[in-house]
Design an enzyme around this catalytic site. Structure first.
Site, mmCIF file in Angstrom:
data_model
loop_
_atom_site.group_PDB
_atom_site.id
_atom_site.type_symbol
_atom_site.label_atom_id
_atom_site.label_comp_id
_atom_site.label_asym_id
_atom_site.label_seq_id
_atom_site.Cartn_x
_atom_site.Cartn_y
_atom_site.Cartn_z
ATOM 1 N N PRO A 1 12.076 40.287 39.143
ATOM 2 C CA PRO A 1 12.597 41.726 39.186
ATOM 3 C C PRO A 1 14.210 41.525 38.968
ATOM 4 C CG PRO A 1 12.174 40.859 41.347
ATOM 5 C CD PRO A 1 11.816 39.754 40.536
ATOM 6 N N GLY A 2 14.976 40.406 38.682
ATOM 7 C CA GLY A 2 16.419 40.367 38.106
ATOM 8 C C GLY A 2 17.157 39.942 38.971
ATOM 9 N N ASP B 1 11.137 38.979 30.007
ATOM 10 C CA ASP B 1 9.983 38.899 30.733
ATOM 11 C C ASP B 1 8.970 39.845 30.248
ATOM 12 O OD1 ASP B 1 8.322 39.193 33.311
ATOM 13 O OD2 ASP B 1 10.178 37.975 34.169
ATOM 14 N N ASP C 1 7.489 36.432 25.184
ATOM 15 C CA ASP C 1 6.934 35.390 25.960
ATOM 16 C C ASP C 1 8.134 34.171 25.797
ATOM 17 O OD1 ASP C 1 5.797 32.926 26.679
ATOM 18 O OD2 ASP C 1 4.196 33.103 25.216
ATOM 19 N N ASP D 1 13.512 31.030 35.483
ATOM 20 C CA ASP D 1 12.783 30.924 36.946
ATOM 21 C C ASP D 1 11.478 31.243 36.464
ATOM 22 O OD1 ASP D 1 12.827 30.314 39.376
ATOM 23 O OD2 ASP D 1 13.143 32.390 39.768
ATOM 24 N N LYS E 1 8.537 24.602 38.930
ATOM 25 C CA LYS E 1 7.508 25.019 40.036
ATOM 26 C C LYS E 1 6.228 24.059 40.153
ATOM 27 C CE LYS E 1 9.462 29.510 39.616
ATOM 28 N NZ LYS E 1 9.955 29.970 40.696
HETATM 29 C C1 LIG Z 1 9.695 33.937 40.256
HETATM 30 S S1 LIG Z 1 9.531 35.181 38.921
HETATM 31 C C2 LIG Z 1 11.357 35.188 38.322
HETATM 32 C C3 LIG Z 1 12.207 35.799 39.406
HETATM 33 C C4 LIG Z 1 13.664 36.052 38.818
HETATM 34 N N1 LIG Z 1 14.494 34.715 38.538
HETATM 35 C C5 LIG Z 1 14.423 36.801 39.685
HETATM 36 O O1 LIG Z 1 15.644 36.223 40.130
HETATM 37 O O2 LIG Z 1 14.123 37.842 40.192
HETATM 38 C C6 LIG Z 1 8.655 34.621 37.524
HETATM 39 C C7 LIG Z 1 8.950 35.641 36.507
HETATM 40 O O3 LIG Z 1 8.251 34.887 35.445
HETATM 41 C C8 LIG Z 1 7.608 35.801 34.480
HETATM 42 N N2 LIG Z 1 6.645 34.896 33.574
HETATM 43 C C9 LIG Z 1 5.738 34.125 33.673
HETATM 44 N N3 LIG Z 1 5.287 33.713 32.525
HETATM 45 C C10 LIG Z 1 6.215 34.378 31.611
HETATM 46 C C11 LIG Z 1 6.147 34.026 30.218
HETATM 47 N N4 LIG Z 1 5.307 33.421 29.592
HETATM 48 N N5 LIG Z 1 7.133 34.898 29.505
HETATM 49 C C12 LIG Z 1 7.866 35.688 30.033
HETATM 50 N N6 LIG Z 1 7.787 35.732 31.496
HETATM 51 C C13 LIG Z 1 6.831 35.278 32.327
HETATM 52 C C14 LIG Z 1 6.761 36.576 35.393
HETATM 53 O O4 LIG Z 1 6.520 37.897 34.668
HETATM 54 C C15 LIG Z 1 7.859 36.667 36.531
HETATM 55 O O5 LIG Z 1 8.598 37.872 36.513
#
Ligand SMILES: C[S@@+](CC[C@H](N)C(=O)[O-])C[C@H]1O[C@@H](n2cnc3c(N)ncnc32)[C@H](O)[C@@H]1O
Length: 216
Positions: A90-91, A108, A128, A144, A173
Site C-alpha cells: 500500500p505504499g 504493483d 509485473d 518488498d 521472504k
Molecule cells: C509486502 S507488500 C509490499 C509492501 C510495501 N513495501 C509497503 O511498504 O507498503 C508486497 C506487494 O507485492 C506485490 N506483488 C506481488 N507480486 C507482484 C508482481 N509480480 N508484480 C508487482 N507487484 C507484485 C503485491 O501486490 C503487494 O502489494
C-alpha cells in the site's frame, strides 16, 4: 596460562570488552587480519539492535525496514533522487522516499494509498515487478515484493549485473527454513558486483532477510 589461551600483542589484535555487571564481563580478542576483514559485522548499535522506527502516518509499519536498512548502510534516500519501488502497495516504502523529496516510480498490481497516488513526486505503473526495467539507471531500487525467494534473488542479481541502480534495498521472504540455503547464491554472486553489500535479518524483519548496499 592454560593451553587454550593464545598470547597476543595488543597492536596486532582487536580487543573488545563488554561489561554485564560492575564485576563481570566478556572479553573478545581477534588476531589480525580478522579485525579488518570482519569489521563489517561489528555493529555500532548496542547488542546490534535498532529500535523500530515509529511513524503513525505511514500506510503500514513496513516503512521501518527502509529506515533500518538506511541506518545500517549509513546512507539514505535523498531529495531529487530517483527511486523504483517494486511491489509498492500500500505504499510505506514509497511514503519514505516521497517524504524525503525523491521521485518514485511505484510498481504493483494494486494501487497505493490515495494520498500517495495523488503525489506529484510519485508515478504509479500497474506492471509485473519481475518484468519492469527502468528507462535509465536509477538512484535506488527498493523492493518488498511478495514472491518465492529464488525470484527475488534472481531479480536483484539481474538488476546488479545490468547496473540498473546505484543503491538497493531488497527483501527476500521465506516460507520455511529449508529455503535459507538459497541465499548462498546471493552471498557468492552479489558482493563482486557491489562496493557495499549487506545481507541481514533486520530487527524489523519477520521470516525474511534484507539485502542492501551500493553497486561498484
Ligand atoms: C509486502 S507488500 C509490499 C509492501 C510495501 N513495501 C509497503 O511498504 O507498503 C508486497 C506487494 O507485492 C506485490 N506483488 C506481488 N507480486 C507482484 C508482481 N509480480 N508484480 C508487482 N507487484 C507484485 C503485491 O501486490 C503487494 O502489494
Amino acid at each position: 596460562m592454560s593451553d587454550d589461551i593464545v598470547p597476543f600483542t595488543p597492536q596486532s589484535s582487536l580487543v573488545q570488552c563488554f561489561l554485564n555487571s560492575p564485576e563481570t564481563g566478556w572479553l573478545s580478542v581477534s588476531i589480525a587480519p580478522q579485525p579488518f576483514e570482519l569489521r563489517g559485522i561489528i555493529s555500532p548499535y548496542v547488542r546490534g539492535f535498532i529500535p523500530w522506527a515509529e511513524d503513525k502516518s505511514a500506510p503500514s509499519r513496513a516503512f521501518a525496514k527502509v529506515i533500518e536498512s538506511e541506518l545500517r548502510l549509513g546512507r539514505q534516500i535523498e531529495a531529487g533522487q530517483t527511486v523504483v519501488d517494486l511491489g509498492a502497495s500500500p505504499g510505506s516504502w514509497s511514503y519514505v522516499a516521497v517524504k524525503r523529496g525523491a521521485h518514485v516510480i511505484a510498481i504493483d498490481r494494486s494501487e497505493l494509498r490515495e494520498d500517495l497516488m495523488r503525489s506529484p513526486r510519485l508515478s504509479f505503473e500497474t506492471a509485473d515487478a519481475f518484468k519492469y526495467k527502468p528507462p535509465q539507471t536509477v538512484d535506488w531500487l527498493i523492493c518488498d515484493v511478495i514472491a518465492a525467494p529464488q525470484r527475488s534473488i534472481d531479480l536483484l542479481l539481474e538488476w546488479l549485473r545490468e547496473r540498473r541502480m546505484r543503491h538497493f534495498i531488497v527483501t527476500i521472504k521465506f516460507k520455511g527454513a529449508d529455503e535459507y540455503p538459497l541465499l548462498e547464491q546471493l552471498k557468492q554472486h552479489a558482493p563482486p558486483l557491489c562496493a557495499d553489500f549487506r545481507l541481514t535479518r533486520l530487527c524489523a524483519n519477520k521470516n525474511e532477510v534484507c539485502a542492501f548496499g551500493s553497486i561498484l
